[in-house]
Enzyme design. Structure first.
Site, PDB file in Angstrom:
ATOM      1  N   ASP A   1       0.894  -1.269  -0.074  1.00  0.00           N
ATOM      2  CA  ASP A   1       0.118   0.038  -0.083  1.00  0.00           C
ATOM      3  C   ASP A   1       0.967   1.391  -0.057  1.00  0.00           C
ATOM      4  O   ASP A   1       0.495   2.194  -0.380  1.00  0.00           O
ATOM      5  CB  ASP A   1      -0.897   0.099   1.462  1.00  0.00           C
ATOM      6  CG  ASP A   1      -1.869  -1.208   1.260  1.00  0.00           C
ATOM      7  OD1 ASP A   1      -1.812  -1.926   0.335  1.00  0.00           O
ATOM      8  OD2 ASP A   1      -2.766  -1.174   2.096  1.00  0.00           O
TER       9      ASP A   1
ATOM     10  N   ASP B   1      -2.160   6.101  -2.902  1.00  0.00           N
ATOM     11  CA  ASP B   1      -1.794   4.846  -2.335  1.00  0.00           C
ATOM     12  C   ASP B   1      -0.909   4.092  -3.340  1.00  0.00           C
ATOM     13  O   ASP B   1      -1.341   4.029  -4.487  1.00  0.00           O
ATOM     14  CB  ASP B   1      -2.670   4.054  -1.610  1.00  0.00           C
ATOM     15  CG  ASP B   1      -3.268   4.703  -0.240  1.00  0.00           C
ATOM     16  OD1 ASP B   1      -3.315   5.709   0.085  1.00  0.00           O
ATOM     17  OD2 ASP B   1      -4.171   3.977   0.332  1.00  0.00           O
TER      18      ASP B   1
ATOM     19  N   HIS C   1      -7.485   0.383  -3.921  1.00  0.00           N
ATOM     20  CA  HIS C   1      -6.232  -0.493  -4.486  1.00  0.00           C
ATOM     21  C   HIS C   1      -6.781  -1.389  -5.608  1.00  0.00           C
ATOM     22  O   HIS C   1      -8.003  -2.107  -5.491  1.00  0.00           O
ATOM     23  CB  HIS C   1      -5.516  -1.274  -3.348  1.00  0.00           C
ATOM     24  CG  HIS C   1      -5.368  -0.566  -2.190  1.00  0.00           C
ATOM     25  ND1 HIS C   1      -5.091  -0.832  -0.743  1.00  0.00           N
ATOM     26  CD2 HIS C   1      -5.063   1.104  -1.987  1.00  0.00           C
ATOM     27  CE1 HIS C   1      -4.637   0.338  -0.090  1.00  0.00           C
ATOM     28  NE2 HIS C   1      -4.715   1.554  -0.821  1.00  0.00           N
TER      29      HIS C   1
ATOM     30  N   ASP D   1      -5.342  -4.055  -6.612  1.00  0.00           N
ATOM     31  CA  ASP D   1      -4.823  -5.455  -6.835  1.00  0.00           C
ATOM     32  C   ASP D   1      -5.873  -6.620  -6.241  1.00  0.00           C
ATOM     33  O   ASP D   1      -5.540  -7.782  -6.000  1.00  0.00           O
ATOM     34  CB  ASP D   1      -3.517  -5.551  -5.827  1.00  0.00           C
ATOM     35  CG  ASP D   1      -3.498  -5.012  -4.539  1.00  0.00           C
ATOM     36  OD1 ASP D   1      -4.733  -4.652  -4.119  1.00  0.00           O
ATOM     37  OD2 ASP D   1      -2.378  -5.019  -4.002  1.00  0.00           O
TER      38      ASP D   1
ATOM     39  N   CYS E   1      -0.719  -7.637  -1.467  1.00  0.00           N
ATOM     40  CA  CYS E   1      -0.865  -6.593  -0.198  1.00  0.00           C
ATOM     41  C   CYS E   1       0.194  -6.736   0.683  1.00  0.00           C
ATOM     42  O   CYS E   1       0.958  -5.773   1.004  1.00  0.00           O
ATOM     43  CB  CYS E   1      -2.136  -6.312   0.559  1.00  0.00           C
ATOM     44  SG  CYS E   1      -3.525  -6.468  -0.534  1.00  0.00           S
TER      45      CYS E   1
HETATM   46  N1  ABU Z   1      -6.131  -3.862  -0.763  1.00  0.00           N
HETATM   47  C1  ABU Z   1      -7.320  -4.617  -1.861  1.00  0.00           C
HETATM   48  C2  ABU Z   1      -8.572  -4.754  -1.329  1.00  0.00           C
HETATM   49  C3  ABU Z   1      -9.627  -4.583  -2.462  1.00  0.00           C
HETATM   50  C4  ABU Z   1     -10.772  -5.190  -1.891  1.00  0.00           C
HETATM   51  O1  ABU Z   1     -11.291  -4.943  -0.874  1.00  0.00           O
HETATM   52  O2  ABU Z   1     -11.447  -5.533  -3.120  1.00  0.00           O
END
Ligand code: ABU
Length: 378
Positions: A108, A195, A244, A246, A350
């Site tokens: 992050d 981020d 985010h 990912d 992450c």
């Molecule tokens: N850090 C990725 C979290 C994304 C989600 O909660 O789908």
């Protein structure tokens, strides 16, 4: 012990050196303008804040340590951050927040682009000092690799002007989806914010998710900071909490990307991938219908995988559909139990931060088309 060389341009070339986070002292931070977003209305975290229960910290650390051991057994160097006591207030001239967060998810905060590691501004007040957990490692890399560029994005002020205060006042999921699809987010354009986990690195191209934690000014800052790169803005309608990239848009190897089927990249923004013969496939459905207790993230951590090279990937052990999909795509899949770590900041991607992957800065998108670039395509 080998001397450090910093180098990483993407998420799929052979991994040789990585940071794995730690769960120690992690807190559930109190509500602040940006984090109300991350707490769904029916979440067991609503209204709670303070240090996480010790038994959950221990379980998370066991899974993080096991991940680190697996990587080391495969000859990958693993470094760990130095947690600080996160249960302290953040006090700046502009705001006070009653606790910090943690250092389980280095992804992050740390953006590795080639020989540079950049600490992101971070858009949550509770995460203002998080980069300090990585300071001892950065100092070591600085001493050992004479070409390492140790960088810090502009520290944000994070006054109320950086947020639409009240953005998350009781609205329905449908209203939330309408807002995010219309690029109306809790963060304003007051100052550059991003981020690191919103930035997808694919060689010369950086694809940035415009969402709750990254704004257009942040992307503009990145474009000026990386003049030899091409910065793209992408967004994913269908995600009520776009934080985010990912668990939404995950490259698996050159030419292949997995997209969350509930958060599809809009047609206009797909053009650059198709113009360069990339395939975008739907990720497999998650095996679980809810995240673990006290978890910020969605069930789509199922697709938050860590790629070791073009043929090898680590995925969460209980995510049977994702494991099967990766297997059918020709990967050797290494299943790792990780759900106890999820509440501390996310999944396998992450929880890690690249220091060295083999390979150079390739141009995977020589055909540039309009649709995503933040600067006009000439
Ligand atoms: N850090 C990725 C979290 C994304 C989600 O909660 O789908």
């Amino acid at each position: 012990m080998t001397k450090t060389v910093v180098n990483s341009w993407n998420d799929f070339d052979p991994l040789r050196h990585v940071i794995v986070g730690r769960a120690d002292f992690t807190c559930i931070p109190p509500t602040e303008p940006a984090t109300e977003a991350k707490i769904p209305e029916d979440s067991d975290m609503r209204g709670m804040w303070g240090p996480r229960p010790l038994d959950t910290v221990e379980k998370a650390n066991q899974q993080l340590d096991a991940l680190a051991s697996l990587l080391e057994d495969r000859g990958i160097r693993v470094d760990r951050p130095t947690p600080i006591q996160w249960n302290q207030a953040v006090i700046t001239p502009d705001f006070t927040n009653r606790s910090m967060f943690g250092c389980m998810p280095p992804r992050d905060v740390l953006l590795t682009v080639g020989k540079e590691i950049l600490s992101a501004p971070m858009s949550f007040r509770c995460r203002f000092w998080e980069y300090l957990a990585y300071h001892p490692l950065m100092q070591r890399y600085f001493d050992e690799d004479p070409a390492f560029r140790w960088e810090q994005a502009p520290r944000p002020r994070l006054t109320n002007a950086s947020y639409q205060v009240g953005y998350f006042d009781e609205i329905t999921i449908e209203e939330r989806l309408n807002r995010t699809a219309a690029l109306d987010f809790v963060t304003t354009e007051e100052e550059p914010l991003f981020d690191a986990a919103d930035v997808l690195r694919i060689g010369r191209d950086l694809f940035c998710q415009h969402g709750l934690t990254t704004n257009r000014r942040g992307m503009e800052w990145l474009q000026r900071h990386y003049p030899d790169h091409r910065v793209h803005a992408v967004n994913f309608p269908g995600d009520p909490y776009p934080i985010h990239i990912d668990a939404t848009f995950v490259p698996l190897r050159p030419g292949l990307i997995m997209n969350n089927p509930n958060r599809r990249l809009p047609e206009e923004q797909r053009k650059i991938f198709f113009a360069n013969d990339w395939e975008i496939i739907d990720a497999a459905q998650p095996a679980h219908d809810a995240p673990p207790p006290l978890c910020y993230s969605s069930v789509w951590l199922s697709m938050n995988v860590l790629i070791l090279d073009h043929k090898t990937v680590i995925a969460e052990a209980s995510e049977v559909h994702q494991l099967e999909q990766l297997d059918q795509l020709g990967f050797e899949v290494l299943p790792v139990p990780f759900r106890d770590a999820y509440p501390f900041g996310g999944g396998l991607h992450c929880a890690t931060g690249d220091i060295f992957r083999e390979g150079r800065c390739e141009d995977y998108f020589p055909v540039q088309v309009p649709g995503t670039r933040i600067r006009p395509v000439s």
